[in-house]
Scaffold this motif. Structure first.
Motif, PDB file in Angstrom:
ATOM      1  N   LEU A  74       0.796  -1.015   0.454  1.00 46.95           N
ATOM      2  CA  LEU A  74       0.240   0.026  -0.274  1.00 46.95           C
ATOM      3  C   LEU A  74       0.949   1.145   0.495  1.00 46.95           C
ATOM      4  N   ALA A 102       1.657   1.506  -3.181  1.00 46.75           N
ATOM      5  CA  ALA A 102       1.010   1.976  -4.592  1.00 46.75           C
ATOM      6  C   ALA A 102       0.582   3.307  -4.211  1.00 46.75           C
ATOM      7  N   PHE A 103       1.004   4.545  -3.001  1.00 48.89           N
ATOM      8  CA  PHE A 103       0.063   4.831  -2.197  1.00 48.89           C
ATOM      9  C   PHE A 103       1.593   5.927  -3.422  1.00 48.89           C
ATOM     10  N   TRP A 124       0.573   6.852  -7.250  1.00 44.87           N
ATOM     11  CA  TRP A 124      -0.743   7.372  -7.023  1.00 44.87           C
ATOM     12  C   TRP A 124      -0.365   8.741  -6.866  1.00 44.87           C
ATOM     13  N   ASN A 129      -0.309   2.256 -14.574  1.00 47.63           N
ATOM     14  CA  ASN A 129      -1.021   2.353 -14.527  1.00 47.63           C
ATOM     15  C   ASN A 129      -1.750   4.145 -14.903  1.00 47.63           C
ATOM     16  N   THR A 163      -6.319   6.275  -9.919  1.00 41.26           N
ATOM     17  CA  THR A 163      -6.205   6.576  -8.354  1.00 41.26           C
ATOM     18  C   THR A 163      -7.228   5.488  -8.137  1.00 41.26           C
ATOM     19  N   VAL A 204      -4.794   1.604  -9.393  1.00 44.18           N
ATOM     20  CA  VAL A 204      -3.239   1.267  -8.684  1.00 44.18           C
ATOM     21  C   VAL A 204      -3.435   0.594  -7.467  1.00 44.18           C
ATOM     22  N   PHE A 205      -4.863   1.278  -6.497  1.00 44.15           N
ATOM     23  CA  PHE A 205      -4.563   0.824  -5.339  1.00 44.15           C
ATOM     24  C   PHE A 205      -5.529  -1.300  -5.398  1.00 44.15           C
ATOM     25  N   ALA A 252      -2.491  -3.478  -6.333  1.00 36.97           N
ATOM     26  CA  ALA A 252      -1.579  -3.773  -4.909  1.00 36.97           C
ATOM     27  C   ALA A 252      -2.337  -4.716  -3.475  1.00 36.97           C
ATOM     28  N   LEU A 253      -3.693  -4.659  -3.881  1.00 32.69           N
ATOM     29  CA  LEU A 253      -4.403  -6.018  -3.743  1.00 32.69           C
ATOM     30  C   LEU A 253      -3.814  -7.656  -3.834  1.00 32.69           C
TER      31      LEU A 253
END
Lengths: 127, 108, 404, 119
Positions: C119, C122-123, C126, C289, C321, C324-325, C328-329
């Protein structure tokens, strides 16, 4: 469309049939996996002795080697080899604990044993 | 039929039959022209050649066909607007037979 | 900006674009398992990718339309939905794998498990997209990518046997493990001829406002940039072949690959590997992304652009936005990054035909490329690549099911 | 003019060349004894979804009515507003004033602006 599906499933069937490896081939494949991870552990041990890698990484990779080897061991049917791999597991555990306790000098002995086991594994594969 | 609204995008790929129910082809392209200040449809293009035309890949298509040893080039069918009955847009139908259409438009 | 500088920048950027988690992982796996025997796959993939990248740049420079927009306009939405959905799925897996690569790099250095890094990584991806602009993404990260040249230096230091290197340039089948060999060959080609690169590159050409005067730059960047990227990939393969293969180590996991530079550079070799993996994957994560946002926005005709402020392209920035999250999961759930990488590379090979075939039409379309249409060489390369892609797609599916 | 090739699915831009979606549909009017007349262009998710599958259209419409900008009817642009058809289709409108950007505006005002750095 239907004939295409038929052809491809036929192709798939043939390919699967081809891959029905003999028990001997399967054994070799498993041995290769074990050898690969044992050799990884050996390289990690050497690199750690030479101060080329961080402690944490060395421990994690050794633990991973042990886990992968333990998993592969279930597929081995030959008892003689199975005993050898138990031996291998002990050696790896020894190396791992030496690294944990930062025993720079103590590691040489199990590392030497590991090298020998690896040579035996290599010979087994090449038979 | 007058004043009926038709979604042109729904016609794309629809199978056209002639007045006898014979298969003519699938609609691939619709051609429009400006007449007296407004845009109107002049013809519908049907068949493989129409796809090639839609991709404006004529040169490529022709050289490919030559490569395969074909000398007769497919032309596809042009259906003048008068000849296509769109009152049921799901089942477009010719007002004439396929043979008549070919004779009429001098195709093939 | 002077043209020379622009070319230099472009080349560095495309080294970054060429190299990603897939290129490194497949090369390391190939070298460790089959020595030099898969060099041909990297060379073949490089030639194909140089031509296709040049074309996507030319298409964008002349028509001012990106590859995705052009495909949708010419072939209609009902066709474009196929490559679009396929590419989104593949992008999702690849983005997960790229994030995984960064996480592994961080795990190697810190010892903290890769799942925890997913995470935060990923942040960061982003945040850079949200706050940055295209040239930061393009140039900033790719300059850092120069560390990967370490693999090339290591290759020279290890003095590989030249004749046996040369023999690897010719495709041959191994005596054993044929399925595994083919699976890696397919994965290498899938990793190098990656569709996201074409979509991204053509969108980038529009972000940089390219026109006909950029065609020479385009040619140089595609040829030299991809060429250099390929040299680094070859370096990874050769080093893995010389260091890991003699010991019988087959790369099944990144932990094993991490050892390939220690023999040559000692402790710094370990750090260099982690840095290369981390930087390359981070750069690629940004690109994949962004690419997904590009192709979705272009599919529906939305306003798009990394140079626009997020609120000028609200739907576009929402896509990257969320995406990407979600990707990441995959890492948070602890899927093995290397296995995910190999799987998504082989899957890329499956979708290649549907992505490459439209090139043949678009690059000969007078309305799009005018006088800059393809010559017979370029057309032959596309036709060859399409044929290759079909073979790969057919071979990849059963291999995928059998697990290589 | 080839309507499928040059108009359908092409980029729709307003008079300032701002992107406002794509041409999802073309509406014609059948007339007695006269060629069919082009009346409008359509842009909107439901029109697009219908081309893929009628059920998809109903799903999209239901979704759009429930969430976000709550707009599911496509925008119709009279053919008279079409200025130019090249690779793009340019229409004599102001994108921001139409419903074509309803979702873009909704996202901008309800989501993007509330994320730091989004304003």
């Amino acid at each position: 469309m239907k004939s295409w599906l038929f052809t491809s499933s036929l192709l798939l069937l043939v390919l699967t049939a081809c891959r029905q490896a003999s028990p001997h081939d399967q054994q070799i494949k498993t041995l290769k996996t074990i050898h690969s991870w044992a050799a990884t552990a050996e390289m990690v041990g050497e690199a750690w002795t030479n101060g080329q890698i961080p402690n944490q990484y060395a421990q994690q990779t050794l633990a991973k080697s042990q886990a992968e080897i333990a998993q592969a061991r279930n597929e081995i049917t030959d008892t003689a080899i199975s005993v050898q791999i138990q031996q291998l597991d002990k050696v790896l555990a020894q190396i791992n604990s030496d690294i944990q306790q930062q025993h720079q000098s103590a590691i040489a002995e199990p590392l030497h044993q590991l090298t020998q086991i690896n040579q035996q594994l290599d010979a087994l594969i090449k038979q | 039929m007058a004043g009926q609204e038709v979604h042109l995008e729904q016609l794309l790929g629809k199978r056209v039959t002639d007045s006898l129910g014979q298969h003519v082809g699938h609609i691939q392209e619709v051609r429009a022209e400006q007449q007296e200040g407004e845009w109107v449809i002049v013809e519908y293009l049907v068949g493989i050649a129409a796809i090639v035309e839609r991709f404006s890949a004529w040169n490529l298509g022709i050289s490919f066909l030559r490569l395969l040893g074909s000398h007769k080039l497919p032309t596809g069918l042009h259906i003048p607007w008068q000849q296509l009955d769109l009152s049921d847009p799901m089942h477009p139908q010719l007002h004439c037979t396929l043979a008549e259409l070919k004779r009429m438009t001098n195709q093939l | 900006m002077s043209k020379l500088l622009e070319i230099a920048l472009g080349i560095i950027t495309s080294i970054g674009g060429f190299l990603d988690v897939g290129a490194i992982a497949t090369a390391a796996e190939a070298g460790s398992s089959f020595k030099f025997q898969l060099i041909w796959a990297i060379l073949l993939g490089t030639v194909c990718v140089i031509f296709l990248v040049e074309m996507s740049g030319r298409l964008a420079a002349v028509s001012k339309h990106s590859l995705a927009s052009a495909m949708r306009e010419r072939f209609g939405f009902n066709f474009y939905i196929l490559p679009l959905v396929a590419e989104i799925i593949v992008d999702f897996l690849i983005l997960g794998a790229e994030i995984g690569g960064v996480c592994i790099a961080l795990q190697l250095v810190t010892g903290i498990s890769f799942q925890w890094w997913a995470l935060p990584v990923a942040f960061t991806v982003w945040l850079l997209l949200w706050k940055g602009n295209f040239s930061i993404i393009e140039n900033g990260v790719s300059f850092l990518g120069l560390v990967t040249l370490g693999f090339v230096v290591a290759t020279f230091k290890l003095r590989p046997d030249l004749p046996s290197l040369g023999s690897g340039a010719i495709p041959t089948l191994p005596q054993q493990d044929i399925t595994h060999y083919l699976f890696i060959a397919v994965s290498i080609l899938g990793a190098l001829i990656s569709p996201y690169l074409f979509y991204f590159y053509s969108s980038g050409a529009i972000e940089d406002k390219w026109d006909e005067s950029h065609l020479n730059i385009n040619r140089a960047v595609a040829g030299l940039g991809m060429g250099f990227g390929s040299v680094v990939s070859l370096g990874v393969l050769i080093v893995a072949a010389l260091v890991l293969n003699p010991r019988g180590i087959q790369v099944d996991s990144y932990e094993q690959a991490a050892l390939i530079l220690t023999q040559t550079f000692g402790y710094w070799g370990f750090i260099l590997f982690a840095a290369s993996l981390g930087i390359v994957c981070f750069g690629a994560a940004l690109e994949v992304n962004l690419d997904t946002a590009y192709i979705v926005a272009q599919a529906f005709g939305w306003n798009w652009g990394e140079n626009l402020h997020p609120q000028e392209a609200a739907r576009f920035s929402s896509v990257y936005t969320i995406f990407v999250f979600l990707a990441a999961l995959l890492m948070v759930f602890g899927i093995d990054p290397l296995q995910l990488t190999l799987f998504s590379m082989a899957l890329t090979a499956v979708i290649l035909p549907v992505v490459i075939t439209p090139f043949l039409v678009l690059m000969n379309d007078q309305e799009y490329v005018g006088n800059y249409r393809n010559g017979w060489i370029s057309n032959s390369v596309i036709i060859f690549t399409i044929a290759l892609a079909f073979v790969l797609a057919i071979v990849a599916i059963p291999l995928e099911i059998l697990g290589g | 003019m080839d309507l499928i090739r040059d108009v359908l699915d092409n980029q729709l831009v307003d008079r300032h060349h701002r992107k406002m979606g794509k041409v999802d549909g073309i509406i014609i009017e059948l007339r007695d004894g006269q060629p069919p007349r082009l009346t409008d262009l359509e842009t909107g998710a439901t029109t697009l979804a219908r081309r893929l599958h009628p059920r998809l259209e109903r799903w999209i419409a239901a979704l759009e009515q429930r969430w976000g900008a709550k707009r599911s009817e496509p925008l119709r642009i009279p053919w008279a507003k079409v200025r130019q058809v090249g690779i793009d289709v340019e229409v004599d409108l102001e994108a921001e004033q139409t419903t074509a950007l309803a979702y873009e505006q909704w996202l901008r005002n309800h989501v993007i602006r509330h994320i730091p750095g989004g304003r």
